[in-house]
Design a protein around this motif. Sequence first.
Motif, PDB file in Angstrom:
ATOM      1  N   GLY A  12       0.844  -1.206   0.000  1.00  0.00           N
ATOM      2  CA  GLY A  12       0.000   0.000   0.000  1.00  0.00           C
ATOM      3  C   GLY A  12       0.870   1.243   0.000  1.00  0.00           C
ATOM      4  O   GLY A  12       2.059   1.194  -0.360  1.00  0.00           O
ATOM      5  N   LEU A  13       0.284   2.339   0.419  1.00  0.00           N
ATOM      6  CA  LEU A  13       0.974   3.630   0.391  1.00  0.00           C
ATOM      7  C   LEU A  13       2.333   3.579   1.086  1.00  0.00           C
ATOM      8  O   LEU A  13       3.354   3.994   0.533  1.00  0.00           O
ATOM      9  CB  LEU A  13       0.066   4.671   1.070  1.00  0.00           C
ATOM     10  N   MET A  14       2.370   3.060   2.314  1.00  0.00           N
ATOM     11  CA  MET A  14       3.613   3.070   3.086  1.00  0.00           C
ATOM     12  C   MET A  14       4.571   1.985   2.610  1.00  0.00           C
ATOM     13  O   MET A  14       5.772   2.214   2.488  1.00  0.00           O
ATOM     14  CB  MET A  14       3.320   2.895   4.580  1.00  0.00           C
ATOM     15  N   GLY A  15       4.028   0.794   2.338  1.00  0.00           N
ATOM     16  CA  GLY A  15       4.878  -0.322   1.917  1.00  0.00           C
ATOM     17  C   GLY A  15       5.641  -0.014   0.642  1.00  0.00           C
ATOM     18  O   GLY A  15       6.845  -0.247   0.545  1.00  0.00           O
ATOM     19  N   ASN A  33       2.549  -8.726  -1.273  1.00  0.00           N
ATOM     20  CA  ASN A  33       1.162  -8.342  -0.941  1.00  0.00           C
ATOM     21  C   ASN A  33       0.272  -9.550  -1.218  1.00  0.00           C
ATOM     22  O   ASN A  33       0.512 -10.284  -2.181  1.00  0.00           O
ATOM     23  CB  ASN A  33       0.701  -7.138  -1.778  1.00  0.00           C
ATOM     24  N   HIS A  34      -0.741  -9.722  -0.380  1.00  0.00           N
ATOM     25  CA  HIS A  34      -1.570 -10.917  -0.566  1.00  0.00           C
ATOM     26  C   HIS A  34      -2.511 -10.790  -1.766  1.00  0.00           C
ATOM     27  O   HIS A  34      -3.042 -11.782  -2.232  1.00  0.00           O
ATOM     28  CB  HIS A  34      -2.359 -11.236   0.716  1.00  0.00           C
ATOM     29  N   THR A  38      -3.220  -4.894  -5.624  1.00  0.00           N
ATOM     30  CA  THR A  38      -2.500  -3.954  -4.745  1.00  0.00           C
ATOM     31  C   THR A  38      -1.008  -4.029  -5.003  1.00  0.00           C
ATOM     32  O   THR A  38      -0.305  -3.011  -5.004  1.00  0.00           O
ATOM     33  CB  THR A  38      -2.791  -4.275  -3.257  1.00  0.00           C
ATOM     34  N   MET A  90       1.112  -3.240   6.694  1.00  0.00           N
ATOM     35  CA  MET A  90      -0.262  -3.592   6.315  1.00  0.00           C
ATOM     36  C   MET A  90      -1.261  -2.754   7.111  1.00  0.00           C
ATOM     37  O   MET A  90      -0.869  -1.944   7.953  1.00  0.00           O
ATOM     38  CB  MET A  90      -0.514  -5.083   6.526  1.00  0.00           C
ATOM     39  N   GLU A  92      -3.880  -1.018   9.553  1.00  0.00           N
ATOM     40  CA  GLU A  92      -3.684  -0.762  10.999  1.00  0.00           C
ATOM     41  C   GLU A  92      -4.697  -1.567  11.832  1.00  0.00           C
ATOM     42  O   GLU A  92      -5.736  -1.030  12.252  1.00  0.00           O
ATOM     43  CB  GLU A  92      -3.819   0.756  11.251  1.00  0.00           C
ATOM     44  N   LEU A  96      -4.912  -8.522  12.716  1.00  0.00           N
ATOM     45  CA  LEU A  96      -4.373  -8.894  11.393  1.00  0.00           C
ATOM     46  C   LEU A  96      -2.844  -8.836  11.382  1.00  0.00           C
ATOM     47  O   LEU A  96      -2.182  -9.677  10.785  1.00  0.00           O
ATOM     48  CB  LEU A  96      -4.947  -7.994  10.303  1.00  0.00           C
ATOM     49  N   ASN A 117       5.597  -0.927  11.019  1.00  0.00           N
ATOM     50  CA  ASN A 117       5.489   0.503  10.720  1.00  0.00           C
ATOM     51  C   ASN A 117       4.193   1.073  11.295  1.00  0.00           C
ATOM     52  O   ASN A 117       3.714   2.118  10.867  1.00  0.00           O
ATOM     53  CB  ASN A 117       5.541   0.681   9.186  1.00  0.00           C
ATOM     54  N   HIS A 140       8.784   3.748  12.493  1.00  0.00           N
ATOM     55  CA  HIS A 140       7.624   4.523  12.054  1.00  0.00           C
ATOM     56  C   HIS A 140       8.058   5.566  11.035  1.00  0.00           C
ATOM     57  O   HIS A 140       8.707   6.549  11.375  1.00  0.00           O
ATOM     58  CB  HIS A 140       6.974   5.181  13.291  1.00  0.00           C
ATOM     59  N   PHE A 141       7.679   5.300   9.773  1.00  0.00           N
ATOM     60  CA  PHE A 141       7.997   6.221   8.670  1.00  0.00           C
ATOM     61  C   PHE A 141       6.864   7.239   8.545  1.00  0.00           C
ATOM     62  O   PHE A 141       5.764   7.035   9.054  1.00  0.00           O
ATOM     63  CB  PHE A 141       8.126   5.445   7.357  1.00  0.00           C
TER      64      PHE A 141
END
Length: 284
Positions: A12-15, A33-34, A38, A90, A92, A96, A117, A140-141
């Motif tokens: 996603g955005l951060m990954g 990613n699963h 994505t 992944m 928040e 999960l 993260n 934490h980015f």
Amino acid sequence: MEVKTVGVYGAGLMGRGIAQVALEGGYDVVLYNHRTPTLEKGVAGIKKGFEKKVAKGKITQEQADGWLGHLKATIELEDLKDVDIVFEAMVENMALKKEAFAKMAPIIKPEAIFVSNTSSLSITELAAASQRPEKFLGMHFFSPVPAMKLVEIINAYDTSEDTIETGKAVAKGFGKEFVTVTDVPMFIANRVMCPMMNEAAILAGENVCSYEDIDKACELGYNLPMGPLKLADAIGIDVMIEVMESLYQETADSKYRPAHLYKVLYRAGRLGRKSGKGFYDYTK
Ligand SMILES: NC(=O)c1ccc[n+]([C@@H]2O[C@H](COP(=O)([O-])OP(=O)(O)OC[C@H]3O[C@@H](n4cnc5c(N)ncnc54)[C@H](O)[C@@H]3O)[C@@H](O)[C@H]2O)c1
């Protein structure tokens, strides 16, 4: 521990941002990613990031192609087995995330370091679920990852000194500045910033000045690039309520209760920029 291969769980955005800065730092990257859509979107985002840099003359096409040659994008968890460090980026959600670490634990080599993260969840609780708590830390980015300089390095209760040192070295390798903090709710930057934004919303609810003047006072008085109400609109009023609610619950300290005006805006469907209206109207 020397890190050569970086795994990223979540495109996603951060990954995808973490994968991009890892590639730029010269690491081999396995991006998992699963879900294929994505993953594809994540890879496209990384390519776009490099294209922009080529267009601006910051890097050459050869450099971009070289970095992309070190990226493996996959939907197979098994492909993470040889990474030296894995960044979980992944959704928040504590349950999960715990499930993801439990799935990775038997697959990824035992000496590898696990990183989360997360913005708000307990690093210590995640570490306990990882089956390697001494090799677990928070990093934490900030978004967008390629542009934002800071990484907060968070030690959980059992994190080893060696793990922290590896985290610092990797942050440097990604071209980032870091700060270190023990696992406390919201770490440093958000812990300071969010209550300040909440206070701005409390003041806004007292009808003693305009929203514009609250933002103007903070922008011009403290050289903030964006006032706290505009920033809340950008982040999302729903997110601000969630963040303050969790800080309030965790600390049981009334100074962190979410501003009533956030709730009023939320009930009115004014979630900020994403819904067109928040403190301000973005539809015009
Ligand atoms: N967005 C930010 O500004 C920001 C900043 C710092 C940290 N974070 C943290 O980074 C993490 C990711 O946030 P994001 O903004 O990249 O979110 P995002 O929505 O862009 O990405 C979420 C990722 O989670 C994956 N995912 C969703 N459900 C899943 C499931 N059931 N199993 C496995 N994977 C699943 C998605 O495929 C995607 O890769 C969160 O923990 C968030 O708190 C976000």
